[in-house]
Design a protein around this motif. Structure first.
Motif, PDB file in Angstrom:
ATOM      1  N   GLY A  37      29.616  52.295  32.126  1.00  0.00           N
ATOM      2  CA  GLY A  37      30.750  51.481  32.525  1.00  0.00           C
ATOM      3  C   GLY A  37      31.837  51.472  31.463  1.00  0.00           C
ATOM      4  N   ALA A  38      32.836  50.637  31.678  1.00  0.00           N
ATOM      5  CA  ALA A  38      33.951  50.569  30.742  1.00  0.00           C
ATOM      6  C   ALA A  38      34.247  49.122  30.355  1.00  0.00           C
ATOM      7  N   ARG A  40      33.348  44.951  31.341  1.00  0.00           N
ATOM      8  CA  ARG A  40      33.767  43.696  31.952  1.00  0.00           C
ATOM      9  C   ARG A  40      32.466  42.990  32.275  1.00  0.00           C
ATOM     10  N   ILE A  53      31.753  40.789  34.335  1.00  0.00           N
ATOM     11  CA  ILE A  53      31.482  40.580  35.754  1.00  0.00           C
ATOM     12  C   ILE A  53      30.743  41.772  36.371  1.00  0.00           C
ATOM     13  N   CYS A  54      30.810  42.937  35.733  1.00  0.00           N
ATOM     14  CA  CYS A  54      30.058  44.095  36.245  1.00  0.00           C
ATOM     15  C   CYS A  54      28.565  43.798  36.338  1.00  0.00           C
ATOM     16  N   SER A  99      31.838  48.455  41.072  1.00  0.00           N
ATOM     17  CA  SER A  99      32.174  49.221  39.878  1.00  0.00           C
ATOM     18  C   SER A  99      31.553  50.617  39.941  1.00  0.00           C
ATOM     19  N   LEU A 100      30.312  50.675  40.388  1.00  0.00           N
ATOM     20  CA  LEU A 100      29.633  51.972  40.526  1.00  0.00           C
ATOM     21  C   LEU A 100      30.400  52.886  41.474  1.00  0.00           C
ATOM     22  N   GLU A 101      30.978  52.287  42.497  1.00  0.00           N
ATOM     23  CA  GLU A 101      31.745  53.068  43.466  1.00  0.00           C
ATOM     24  C   GLU A 101      33.121  53.459  42.949  1.00  0.00           C
ATOM     25  N   GLY A 102      33.457  53.033  41.734  1.00  0.00           N
ATOM     26  CA  GLY A 102      34.748  53.404  41.161  1.00  0.00           C
ATOM     27  C   GLY A 102      35.860  52.451  41.546  1.00  0.00           C
ATOM     28  N   ARG A 103      35.498  51.189  41.804  1.00  0.00           N
ATOM     29  CA  ARG A 103      36.505  50.190  42.169  1.00  0.00           C
ATOM     30  C   ARG A 103      36.591  49.120  41.097  1.00  0.00           C
ATOM     31  N   ARG A 104      37.556  48.227  41.246  1.00  0.00           N
ATOM     32  CA  ARG A 104      37.596  47.045  40.395  1.00  0.00           C
ATOM     33  C   ARG A 104      36.317  46.252  40.652  1.00  0.00           C
ATOM     34  N   ALA A 105      35.782  45.674  39.587  1.00  0.00           N
ATOM     35  CA  ALA A 105      34.494  44.991  39.717  1.00  0.00           C
ATOM     36  C   ALA A 105      34.672  43.564  40.218  1.00  0.00           C
ATOM     37  N   ASN A 106      35.223  43.415  41.402  1.00  0.00           N
ATOM     38  CA  ASN A 106      35.238  42.109  42.053  1.00  0.00           C
ATOM     39  C   ASN A 106      33.944  41.996  42.850  1.00  0.00           C
ATOM     40  N   TRP A 159      27.857  52.235  48.703  1.00  0.00           N
ATOM     41  CA  TRP A 159      28.390  53.047  49.807  1.00  0.00           C
ATOM     42  C   TRP A 159      27.847  52.583  51.161  1.00  0.00           C
ATOM     43  N   CYS A 170      37.089  37.675  36.850  1.00  0.00           N
ATOM     44  CA  CYS A 170      37.617  38.874  37.503  1.00  0.00           C
ATOM     45  C   CYS A 170      38.927  38.587  38.209  1.00  0.00           C
ATOM     46  N   ARG A 173      35.585  59.020  44.417  1.00  0.00           N
ATOM     47  CA  ARG A 173      36.212  57.856  43.783  1.00  0.00           C
ATOM     48  C   ARG A 173      35.322  57.273  42.681  1.00  0.00           C
ATOM     49  N   ALA A 174      34.008  57.383  42.887  1.00  0.00           N
ATOM     50  CA  ALA A 174      33.072  56.784  41.937  1.00  0.00           C
ATOM     51  C   ALA A 174      33.196  57.400  40.544  1.00  0.00           C
ATOM     52  N   SER A 229      35.879  57.663  38.989  1.00  0.00           N
ATOM     53  CA  SER A 229      37.122  57.147  38.400  1.00  0.00           C
ATOM     54  C   SER A 229      36.962  56.806  36.926  1.00  0.00           C
ATOM     55  N   ILE A 230      35.931  56.017  36.615  1.00  0.00           N
ATOM     56  CA  ILE A 230      35.772  55.569  35.231  1.00  0.00           C
ATOM     57  C   ILE A 230      35.395  56.740  34.334  1.00  0.00           C
ATOM     58  N   LYS A 250      37.658  58.011  31.180  1.00  0.00           N
ATOM     59  CA  LYS A 250      37.057  58.150  29.846  1.00  0.00           C
ATOM     60  C   LYS A 250      37.216  59.565  29.302  1.00  0.00           C
ATOM     61  N   VAL A 281      41.976  50.309  38.785  1.00  0.00           N
ATOM     62  CA  VAL A 281      40.708  50.462  38.070  1.00  0.00           C
ATOM     63  C   VAL A 281      40.975  50.535  36.563  1.00  0.00           C
ATOM     64  N   PHE A 320      41.651  47.270  34.986  1.00  0.00           N
ATOM     65  CA  PHE A 320      40.629  46.225  35.136  1.00  0.00           C
ATOM     66  C   PHE A 320      39.663  46.205  33.955  1.00  0.00           C
ATOM     67  N   TYR A 321      39.344  47.369  33.453  1.00  0.00           N
ATOM     68  CA  TYR A 321      38.242  47.470  32.490  1.00  0.00           C
ATOM     69  C   TYR A 321      38.723  47.366  31.045  1.00  0.00           C
ATOM     70  N   ASN A 322      37.936  46.639  30.243  1.00  0.00           N
ATOM     71  CA  ASN A 322      38.331  46.342  28.858  1.00  0.00           C
ATOM     72  C   ASN A 322      38.503  47.579  27.995  1.00  0.00           C
ATOM     73  N   ARG A 323      37.673  48.584  28.219  1.00  0.00           N
ATOM     74  CA  ARG A 323      37.636  49.681  27.268  1.00  0.00           C
ATOM     75  C   ARG A 323      38.434  50.906  27.722  1.00  0.00           C
TER      76      ARG A 323
END
Ligand SMILES: Cc1cc2nc3c(=O)[nH]c(=O)nc-3n(C[C@H](O)[C@H](O)[C@H](O)COP(=O)(O)O)c2cc1C
Ligand code: SF4
Ligand code: FES
Lengths: 435, 174
Positions: free
Chosen positions: A182-183, A185, A187-188, A197-204, A218, A361, B41-42, B44-45, B49, B80, B83-86
């Motif tokens: 991950g990157a 947050r 909330i993830c 988040s796994l799907e590449g979306r904002r982690a809401n 999915w 979030c 899409r998955a 993305s992160i 990176k 996306v 949203f993420y800190n890093r």
């Protein structure tokens, strides 16, 4: 120090008593190579399951063992798994390991993954088999680079050994296991946000129902379990549900051992694998050596930032899910944090709420707006500039951001340390209100 | 030369006035990551990176370039990325210092450490030193509260960091 103290002072650490840590303690170091791991009973649970058991057998054993989720909520893993559709028409299913560990005060999953990567890999293979998932992800927080390296190496070794990939040990079962990093947050870690988040979306977070067991990654049936929860599965399959229930030695109706830990200004900080239901007093004073010199215990968080404070008078309670809940808190991750008498409780709570405010979030209004407001009030009380009515406003916020008022459990979690600090230390808050 | 097939991303100028183009290696790494998931899409992160690893941060043009590879809108990817800190959407220095400011470190000396760092570097959190050497940021609990205070510099985690030993940590990062 590049590793945590683990099981410091414990003797007779073996597979019968310390299923999660004995390999590390006996080897005296991380067990990263597959040959070392195999020499320490490694992959023997997997061999047993794949040669003699059906998925339903694994599910039944884990359900019987009363393994409760170690990610914080304590939901029984066997019951969660039983909700996933089985049978030939179930289609694509996923297993996701929650390795996002960001609950302040928690450092057990880091140890389990860095020091015993094959243990988690074996656990995921057995669990994926039990639920019929042919694709599995370890959702790992991005900062755990050493864990990522060691898990990826373990996965490669397990593939070469035939424990992963197609037709595992001739069973006809295929599994692909991927480390997703991950990157960052907090909330993830919430399981539906994790799936986004796994799907590449904002982690809401997502609405529940539908629960991930029916519509997760999915849109497919998905089981999300914490690292420590999963690591208990191979020993349960090797030694049986009755053995697992006996591990708590009658200290608690809960089963198994628990990774307990200490941080804050105790003499010794670190991790200990102990029977679930061990008291905080034993943890802190027998294993942790008590508070650092010259300090006294003011209060403690039983299991992370999102748990209510408990007081010295609660030290003798068995640390299990139901007992700590009855005492007005939650066991959470069971890594205690001790707050010493030289700390200002208002500052401590302000720090906690800053964390929650920053990590919100932003999806729902009470949390997004209420948490920064909470911080603002706490800052003014901390500076001695609180106004009449501020404490009442904080009390009100603990209700407005409480369970059921927000879209997920983040904000209610944030209110736990605040509401308990207001309850136990009202005078400290009143001191910060201008006359 | 502009044609109907010119990728949109190549029209977006970067901060240096050059269009952003993914290198062949970057594109390959992103495409490799895409294979791990049911939907591109998955990745993305992973993709953000990959670019950040080479550029230290994610420039505007990269958002468009990556979105094209993933087949999603740049707006989605920007959502996306922010949203993420890093993931950094602003330039950072050669080394990023991420100091844990959560409760375990707070109880054991975070305030003093953070103040010492700001004095030593002459910057506030979120800023980069004039020589481009360090960017200072806060980060949530790094999962090492038993060895606090904790900070990361780039990919390395440093434990039990205090104002007394901070210089030894920093000098490892010229
Ligand atoms: C805000 C929030 C953060 C969470 N963070 C984590 C986490 O970092 N790790 C984790 O295992 N569970 C975390 N959880 C709990 C998960 O939502 C979920 O209950 C857990 O992964 C289920 O696994 P278990 O049943 O094996 O414990 C978090 C929950 C919330 C509400
Ligand atoms: S409670 Fe907070 S973290 Fe949860 S959905 Fe609402 S804004 Fe997001
Ligand atoms: S609070 Fe700083 S590492 Fe956990």
């Amino acid at each position: 120090m590049s590793t945590s103290n683990v099981n410091l002072g414990l003797t007779n650490v073996g597979p019968e008593t310390h299923p999660l840590t004995w390999r590390y303690t006996q080897a005296g170091k991380a067990v990263t190579e597959i040959a070392e791991y195999e020499a320490l009973e490694g992959y023997s649970a997997l061999r047993k399951v794949f040669t003699s058991q059906q998925p339903a057998d694994v599910q039944a054993e884990v359900k019987n063992a009363n393994l409760r989720g170690r990610g914080g909520a304590g939901f029984p893993a066997g019951i969660k798994w039983s909700l996933i559709p089985m049978g030939p028409d179930a289609g694509q299913k996923y297993l996701v390991c929650n390795a996002d560990e960001m609950e302040p005060g928690t450092f057990k999953d880091r140890f389990l993954m860095e020091s015993l990567p094959h243990q988690l890999v074996e656990a995921m293979i057995v669990t994926a088999y039990a639920i019929g998932a042919t694709k599995a992800y370890i959702f790992l927080r991005g900062e755990y680079l050493l864990a990522a390296e060691r898990l990826n190496a373990a996965i490669a070794q397990a593939k070469t050994a035939g424990y992963l990939g197609d037709n595992i040990l001739g069973s006809g079962f295929d599994l692909d296991l991927v480390v997703h990093t991950g990157a960052g947050r907090y909330i993830c870690g919430e399981e539906t946000a994790l799936i986004n988040s796994l799907e590449g979306r904002r982690a809401n977070p997502r609405t529940k129902p539908p629960f991930p067991q029916l519509a997760g990654a999915w849109g497919r049936p998905t089981i999300v379990n914490n690292v420590e929860t999963l690591c208990n599965v191979p020993p349960i399959m090797l030694r049986g549900a009755d053995w697992f229930k006996g591990l708590s030695q009658g200290k608690s109706p809960d089963a198994g051992t628990k990774m307990y830990g200490i941080s804050g200004k105790a003499k010794i900080t670190g991790l200990w694998e102990l029977p679930i239901g061990t008291s905080c007093r034993e943890l802190l004073y027998t294993h942790g050596g008590g508070m650092a010199d010259g300090l006294e215990l003011m209060c403690w968080l039983p299991g992370g930032a999102s748990t209510d404070f408990l007081m010295p008078e609660h030290l003798d309670l068995p640390m299990d899910y139901d007992t700590i809940m009855k005492a007005g808190s939650r066991m959470g991750t069971a890594l205690i944090m001790v707050v010493d008498n030289q700390q200002n409780i208002v500052s401590v709570v302000r720090n906690l709420e800053q964390f929650f405010a920053r990590e919100s979030c932003g999806w729902c209004t009470p949390c997004r707006d209420g948490l920064p407001w909470t911080v603002k009030i706490l800052q003014s009380i901390e500076a001695g500039e609180g106004e009449a009515g501020d404490i009442e406003t904080l009390q009100q916020l603990t209700r407005f951001l409480g369970i059921g008022k927000t879209f997920c459990a983040h904000a209610p979690g944030a209110m736990e340390p605040l509401q308990s600090a207001l309850k136990f230390f009202p005078g400290e808050f009143e001191k910060g209100i201008q006359a | 030369m502009l044609t109907a097939n010119t990728p949109y991303s190549s029209l977006i100028a970067t901060e240096k006035g050059q269009p952003f183009l993914l290198t062949a290696e970057e594109r390959e790494a992103i495409e490799h990551a895409m294979h791990h998931y049911a939907d591109p899409r998955a990745a993305s992160i992973d993709a953000l990176k990959i670019v950040q690893h080479n550029h230290r941060w994610v420039p505007d043009g990269a958002i468009h370039a990556i979105a094209e590879v993933l087949g999603i809108s740049a707006a989605d990817l920007e959502g996306v990325a922010t949203f993420y800190n890093r993931i950094y959407r602003q330039p950072v220095g050669r080394h990023v210092i991420a100091v844990c400011d959560s409760i375990g470190c707070f109880l054991t000396g975070f305030d003093e450490l953070y103040a010492a760092l700001q004095t030593k570097l002459g910057i506030k959190p979120g800023q980069t030193t004039a020589d481009d050497r360090f960017t200072l940021l806060p980060v949530v609990c790094l999962g090492a509260c038993d060895r606090s205070p904790v900070l990361m510099v780039n990919d390395a985690t440093h434990f039990n960091v205090t104002p007394a030993n901070i210089e030894q940590v920093l000098e490892q990062y010229p």
